[in-house]
Design an enzyme around this catalytic site. Structure first.
Site, PDB file in Angstrom:
ATOM      1  CE1 TYR A 133      -4.148   1.835   0.668  1.00  0.00           C
ATOM      2  CE2 TYR A 133      -2.830   3.056   2.276  1.00  0.00           C
ATOM      3  CZ  TYR A 133      -3.991   2.923   1.521  1.00  0.00           C
ATOM      4  OH  TYR A 133      -4.985   3.873   1.631  1.00  0.00           O
ATOM      5  CE  LYS A 155      -3.825   4.960  -1.334  1.00  0.00           C
ATOM      6  NZ  LYS A 155      -4.909   5.402  -2.253  1.00  0.00           N
TER       7      LYS A 155
END
Length: 254
Positions: free
Chosen positions: A155, A159
């Site tokens: 993640y 991001k």
């Protein structure tokens, strides 16, 4: 209704719940026609009904952002229905948290696909129409996790990648009247954070309290907090704000 986005058309991916729904709601409240794209058919139907009851002009489309042809067809439907597309919010995302030594190939790839390939597919499809009309706003939802977060190698990487993607779009598309910016939320109370609390076996209230203890403004975030920042970037008057990342986290981030 202030009408700041009167006459504008906004597409929000992952717009049926959480941050995406909050963002779509803000656009609708300020006069925009909204399109929400999601893979969750049930949540999509519920959100569409709710928006219609609130008097919004809404188009709900089921599509998987990872599939380029589905995204292109959905964007084309938005343009055919509303005449154009002015604002794209890349919000669709998933989590597959685990420590590195436990993380599977699938955990890694699914997160990369939804966040990065999904945003690429949506931006590529939307920019074609934005370039023609010499106007557009592309806002991608990043996260404070882009700075690193335990159990989120996938993640965090995705991001952070979105921030690089944003800055590159800003450079390439700026001359066409299109800006690209990113909003990086901190701890926001959504279905996703509830699922995280459940996964780690902590009651949600305790999970929130733990997060709030580390936030300088001493409260957790709400989807409307993120919607405020997205609306700033999407504003016609923000045309000289381009390639930026704003952290909306209740305190400073490096």
């Amino acid at each position: 209704m202030t009408g700041r986005f009167e006459g504008r058309v906004a597409l929000v991916t992952g717009g049926s719940r959480g941050i995406g729904k909050g963002v779509a709601k803000r656009f609708a409240e300020e006069g925009a026609k909204i399109a929400i794209l999601d893979i969750n058919e049930e949540a999509l139907g519920e959100a569409e009904q709710e928006f219609k009851e609130q008097g919004a002009h809404v188009l709900a489309k089921k599509a998987n952002v990872v599939e380029a042809d589905e995204v292109e067809a959905a964007v084309e439907d938005v343009v055919n229905s509303f005449g154009k597309i002015d604002i794209l919010v890349n919000n669709a995302g998933i989590i597959r948290d685990n420590l590195l030594f436990k993380m599977t190939d699938s955990d890694w790839q699914q997160v990369m696909d939804v966040h990065l390939k999904g945003s690429f597919n949506a931006a590529r499809a939307a920019q074609k129409y934005m370039v023609q009309q010499k106007y557009g706003r592309i806002i991608s939802i990043s996260s404070t996790s882009a700075l690193g977060n335990r159990g989120q190698a996938n993640y965090s990487t995705a991001k952070a990648g979105l921030q690089g993607f944003t800055k590159t779009l800003a450079i390439e598309l700026g001359k066409y009247g299109i800006t690209a910016n990113s909003v990086a939320p901190g701890f926001i109370e959504t279905e996703m954070t509830k699922a995280t609390a459940e996964r780690v076996g902590v009651p949600f209230d305790d999970f929130v309290k733990g997060a709030v203890s580390q936030i300088p403004v001493a409260r957790s975030g709400r989807p409307e907090d993120i919607a405020n920042a997205v609306a700033f970037f999407a504003d016609e008057k923000s045309s000289f704000v381009n390639g930026q990342v704003i952290y909306v986290a209740g305190g400073p981030k490096d």
